[in-house]
Write a protein that holds these residues in place. Structure first.
Motif, PDB file in Angstrom:
ATOM      1  N   ALA A 130       0.827  -1.209   0.000  1.00 24.35           N
ATOM      2  CA  ALA A 130       0.000   0.000   0.000  1.00 24.35           C
ATOM      3  C   ALA A 130       0.857   1.254   0.000  1.00 24.35           C
ATOM      4  O   ALA A 130       0.409   2.327  -0.416  1.00 24.35           O
ATOM      5  CB  ALA A 130      -0.913   0.001   1.222  1.00 24.35           C
ATOM      6  N   TYR A 131       2.115   1.129   0.451  1.00 25.57           N
ATOM      7  CA  TYR A 131       3.022   2.271   0.568  1.00 25.57           C
ATOM      8  C   TYR A 131       4.050   2.324  -0.563  1.00 25.57           C
ATOM      9  O   TYR A 131       4.940   3.172  -0.543  1.00 25.57           O
ATOM     10  CB  TYR A 131       3.763   2.203   1.904  1.00 25.57           C
ATOM     11  CG  TYR A 131       2.847   2.252   3.102  1.00 25.57           C
ATOM     12  CD1 TYR A 131       2.560   3.448   3.739  1.00 25.57           C
ATOM     13  CD2 TYR A 131       2.261   1.091   3.599  1.00 25.57           C
ATOM     14  CE1 TYR A 131       1.720   3.505   4.839  1.00 25.57           C
ATOM     15  CE2 TYR A 131       1.410   1.132   4.698  1.00 25.57           C
ATOM     16  CZ  TYR A 131       1.140   2.338   5.308  1.00 25.57           C
ATOM     17  OH  TYR A 131       0.297   2.378   6.391  1.00 25.57           O
ATOM     18  N   LYS A 135       2.726   8.891  -4.608  1.00 29.42           N
ATOM     19  CA  LYS A 135       1.373   9.417  -4.402  1.00 29.42           C
ATOM     20  C   LYS A 135       0.720   9.871  -5.703  1.00 29.42           C
ATOM     21  O   LYS A 135      -0.495   9.747  -5.868  1.00 29.42           O
ATOM     22  CB  LYS A 135       1.414  10.571  -3.404  1.00 29.42           C
ATOM     23  CG  LYS A 135       1.672  10.136  -1.972  1.00 29.42           C
ATOM     24  CD  LYS A 135       1.592  11.314  -1.016  1.00 29.42           C
ATOM     25  CE  LYS A 135       1.832  10.848   0.419  1.00 29.42           C
ATOM     26  NZ  LYS A 135       1.757  11.983   1.390  1.00 29.42           N
ATOM     27  N   ILE A 136       1.524  10.372  -6.619  1.00 28.48           N
ATOM     28  CA  ILE A 136       0.973  10.884  -7.870  1.00 28.48           C
ATOM     29  C   ILE A 136       0.334   9.777  -8.716  1.00 28.48           C
ATOM     30  O   ILE A 136      -0.509  10.038  -9.575  1.00 28.48           O
ATOM     31  CB  ILE A 136       2.068  11.632  -8.674  1.00 28.48           C
ATOM     32  CG1 ILE A 136       1.425  12.469  -9.785  1.00 28.48           C
ATOM     33  CG2 ILE A 136       3.095  10.656  -9.249  1.00 28.48           C
ATOM     34  CD1 ILE A 136       2.380  13.398 -10.489  1.00 28.48           C
ATOM     35  N   LEU A 137       0.744   8.523  -8.475  1.00 25.80           N
ATOM     36  CA  LEU A 137       0.219   7.399  -9.255  1.00 25.80           C
ATOM     37  C   LEU A 137      -0.975   6.712  -8.586  1.00 25.80           C
ATOM     38  O   LEU A 137      -1.573   5.812  -9.175  1.00 25.80           O
ATOM     39  CB  LEU A 137       1.323   6.362  -9.488  1.00 25.80           C
ATOM     40  CG  LEU A 137       2.491   6.811 -10.361  1.00 25.80           C
ATOM     41  CD1 LEU A 137       3.503   5.679 -10.503  1.00 25.80           C
ATOM     42  CD2 LEU A 137       2.001   7.258 -11.742  1.00 25.80           C
ATOM     43  N   ILE A 138      -1.313   7.113  -7.384  1.00 27.61           N
ATOM     44  CA  ILE A 138      -2.429   6.479  -6.665  1.00 27.61           C
ATOM     45  C   ILE A 138      -3.736   7.158  -7.068  1.00 27.61           C
ATOM     46  O   ILE A 138      -3.902   8.371  -6.851  1.00 27.61           O
ATOM     47  CB  ILE A 138      -2.226   6.590  -5.146  1.00 27.61           C
ATOM     48  CG1 ILE A 138      -0.934   5.872  -4.737  1.00 27.61           C
ATOM     49  CG2 ILE A 138      -3.419   5.989  -4.407  1.00 27.61           C
ATOM     50  CD1 ILE A 138      -0.547   6.080  -3.293  1.00 27.61           C
ATOM     51  N   ALA A 171      -0.316  -6.534 -12.827  1.00 27.40           N
ATOM     52  CA  ALA A 171      -0.926  -7.180 -11.657  1.00 27.40           C
ATOM     53  C   ALA A 171      -0.356  -6.610 -10.358  1.00 27.40           C
ATOM     54  O   ALA A 171      -1.084  -6.358  -9.400  1.00 27.40           O
ATOM     55  CB  ALA A 171      -0.701  -8.693 -11.719  1.00 27.40           C
ATOM     56  N   GLY A 172       0.964  -6.390 -10.357  1.00 33.02           N
ATOM     57  CA  GLY A 172       1.599  -5.830  -9.166  1.00 33.02           C
ATOM     58  C   GLY A 172       1.109  -4.417  -8.876  1.00 33.02           C
ATOM     59  O   GLY A 172       0.895  -4.048  -7.719  1.00 33.02           O
ATOM     60  N   PHE A 173       0.904  -3.635  -9.928  1.00 31.49           N
ATOM     61  CA  PHE A 173       0.407  -2.272  -9.788  1.00 31.49           C
ATOM     62  C   PHE A 173      -1.013  -2.309  -9.220  1.00 31.49           C
ATOM     63  O   PHE A 173      -1.366  -1.561  -8.292  1.00 31.49           O
ATOM     64  CB  PHE A 173       0.425  -1.593 -11.162  1.00 31.49           C
ATOM     65  CG  PHE A 173       0.468  -0.099 -11.124  1.00 31.49           C
ATOM     66  CD1 PHE A 173      -0.311   0.640 -10.256  1.00 31.49           C
ATOM     67  CD2 PHE A 173       1.296   0.588 -12.007  1.00 31.49           C
ATOM     68  CE1 PHE A 173      -0.270   2.019 -10.237  1.00 31.49           C
ATOM     69  CE2 PHE A 173       1.354   1.976 -11.999  1.00 31.49           C
ATOM     70  CZ  PHE A 173       0.556   2.694 -11.116  1.00 31.49           C
ATOM     71  N   ALA A 174      -1.847  -3.194  -9.793  1.00 35.01           N
ATOM     72  CA  ALA A 174      -3.234  -3.316  -9.326  1.00 35.01           C
ATOM     73  C   ALA A 174      -3.276  -3.782  -7.873  1.00 35.01           C
ATOM     74  O   ALA A 174      -4.125  -3.338  -7.081  1.00 35.01           O
ATOM     75  CB  ALA A 174      -4.007  -4.283 -10.218  1.00 35.01           C
ATOM     76  N   TYR A 175      -2.362  -4.689  -7.523  1.00 32.66           N
ATOM     77  CA  TYR A 175      -2.296  -5.181  -6.141  1.00 32.66           C
ATOM     78  C   TYR A 175      -1.975  -4.031  -5.190  1.00 32.66           C
ATOM     79  O   TYR A 175      -2.622  -3.877  -4.148  1.00 32.66           O
ATOM     80  CB  TYR A 175      -1.227  -6.267  -6.036  1.00 32.66           C
ATOM     81  CG  TYR A 175      -1.038  -6.806  -4.628  1.00 32.66           C
ATOM     82  CD1 TYR A 175      -1.939  -7.721  -4.099  1.00 32.66           C
ATOM     83  CD2 TYR A 175       0.032  -6.393  -3.846  1.00 32.66           C
ATOM     84  CE1 TYR A 175      -1.775  -8.215  -2.814  1.00 32.66           C
ATOM     85  CE2 TYR A 175       0.204  -6.877  -2.559  1.00 32.66           C
ATOM     86  CZ  TYR A 175      -0.703  -7.795  -2.054  1.00 32.66           C
ATOM     87  OH  TYR A 175      -0.544  -8.280  -0.772  1.00 32.66           O
ATOM     88  N   ALA A 176      -0.983  -3.225  -5.548  1.00 34.76           N
ATOM     89  CA  ALA A 176      -0.605  -2.090  -4.702  1.00 34.76           C
ATOM     90  C   ALA A 176      -1.767  -1.115  -4.553  1.00 34.76           C
ATOM     91  O   ALA A 176      -2.033  -0.610  -3.454  1.00 34.76           O
ATOM     92  CB  ALA A 176       0.618  -1.393  -5.288  1.00 34.76           C
ATOM     93  N   ILE A 177      -2.477  -0.849  -5.649  1.00 36.68           N
ATOM     94  CA  ILE A 177      -3.645   0.026  -5.581  1.00 36.68           C
ATOM     95  C   ILE A 177      -4.709  -0.585  -4.674  1.00 36.68           C
ATOM     96  O   ILE A 177      -5.300   0.103  -3.833  1.00 36.68           O
ATOM     97  CB  ILE A 177      -4.229   0.281  -6.986  1.00 36.68           C
ATOM     98  CG1 ILE A 177      -3.284   1.139  -7.822  1.00 36.68           C
ATOM     99  CG2 ILE A 177      -5.604   0.955  -6.893  1.00 36.68           C
ATOM    100  CD1 ILE A 177      -3.700   1.281  -9.275  1.00 36.68           C
ATOM    101  N   SER A 178      -4.950  -1.886  -4.843  1.00 37.55           N
ATOM    102  CA  SER A 178      -6.004  -2.540  -4.053  1.00 37.55           C
ATOM    103  C   SER A 178      -5.707  -2.472  -2.562  1.00 37.55           C
ATOM    104  O   SER A 178      -6.609  -2.272  -1.738  1.00 37.55           O
ATOM    105  CB  SER A 178      -6.183  -3.997  -4.498  1.00 37.55           C
ATOM    106  OG  SER A 178      -5.123  -4.831  -4.057  1.00 37.55           O
ATOM    107  N   LYS A 179      -4.443  -2.614  -2.188  1.00 36.19           N
ATOM    108  CA  LYS A 179      -4.089  -2.584  -0.769  1.00 36.19           C
ATOM    109  C   LYS A 179      -4.032  -1.159  -0.232  1.00 36.19           C
ATOM    110  O   LYS A 179      -4.343  -0.913   0.939  1.00 36.19           O
ATOM    111  CB  LYS A 179      -2.766  -3.309  -0.550  1.00 36.19           C
ATOM    112  CG  LYS A 179      -2.855  -4.817  -0.785  1.00 36.19           C
ATOM    113  CD  LYS A 179      -3.918  -5.453   0.110  1.00 36.19           C
ATOM    114  CE  LYS A 179      -3.924  -6.976   0.016  1.00 36.19           C
ATOM    115  NZ  LYS A 179      -4.913  -7.600   0.924  1.00 36.19           N
TER     116      LYS A 179
END
Length: 277
Positions: A130-131, A135-138, A171-179
């Protein structure tokens, strides 16, 4: 005497199962998608003296979550919900990850809070991923859509994840966004449900020595060099941390994320300082 009920999704193995072993004063409902895994987990818990039952649930399906909530309520008073069900980038693509990790958290908090009251707690399990994003990409402006327009929420978050170069990267990007969403949504839920007496908090594990953790080690293992002890966490350590955060005696711990990753998220800066670079 009224039976206190604790529900743990993703409770068939790993840190969810480890957390269940600390719930000695409650009836524990462990949930997951694989019935055989749940049955083995119940046998293990009963052997350890835990009053446990199993109920299959797909948290990405709201009706399935409603059924789980109704089942738990039929056993007594739901006092504790630990939502540790989730999928990692090696397990699914962007849409599935967002449906399970993000929308599944919405379904759990919304449906269970209808049946919970004063002095109860919901603990949503996120990840130190999640971290990991700048921030600009969240796509945080899209987060409220998860409660009002799921299709639009998925469209916007999947579009953001698609800027990665390869399939695992997406998938890794989506995972980070999801968390990251889970951390945000747990905070949102804390202020929404707090007046009802329901405490909501999230916990973000780092890389854990489980089957899922091992599967992600190839891509995420580099973070271990930034952890204070340069190692993965154990399921037992995370199970105890999860159970401690959920404990009624932690009643003032709400609306925050408990980062439990051995220091890996912030270790890089301190290691540079220690090395004099």
């Amino acid at each position: 005497m009224d039976t206190k009920v604790c529900v743990i999704t993703g409770g068939g193995s790993g840190m969810g199962l480890a957390a269940a072993k600390f719930m000695t004063r409650k009836k524990v409902v462990i949930s997951g998608r694989t019935v055989s895994k749940l049955e083995n987990a119940v046998a293990e818990l009963k052997k350890a003296g835990i009053d446990a039952v199993a109920h299959a649930c797909d948290t990405s399906d709201r009706n399935s979550v409603k059924e789980l909530a109704a089942f738990a309520a039929s056993l007594g008073t739901i006092t504790t919900v630990i939502n540790s069900a989730g999928m990692s980038p090696t397990m699914a693509g962007p849409e599935k990850l967002l449906r399970v990790n993000a929308l599944g958290t919405v379904y759990m908090n919304e449906e269970f809070s209808k049946l919970m009251g004063q002095g109860s707690v919901i603990e949503d399990i996120a990840s130190n991923s999640a971290y990991s994003l700048p921030k600009i990409l969240i796509p945080k402006k899209a987060y409220p859509l998860a409660m009002t327009n799921e299709d639009e929420f998925l469209k916007k978050t999947i579009k953001r994840a698609s800027i990665a170069k390869d399939e695992y990267g997406k998938a890794g990007f989506a995972y980070a966004i999801s968390k990251n969403f889970v951390v945000w949504y747990a905070q949102y839920s804390a202020f929404k449900l707090g007046p009802k007496g329901i405490r909501v908090v999230s916990l973000s594990p780092g890389l854990i020595d489980t089957g899922m953790g091992d599967a992600e080690k190839e891509h995420g293992g580099y973070l271990l060099k930034f952890a204070a002890e340069h190692r993965m966490g154990t399921p037992e350590e995370l199970g105890f941390a999860i159970a401690s955060v959920a404990d009624e005696r932690n009643g003032y711990l709400a609306g925050v994320d408990v980062l439990t990753d051995g220091g890996a998220t912030y270790g890089k800066d301190f290691l540079k300082l220690l090395s004099g670079k």
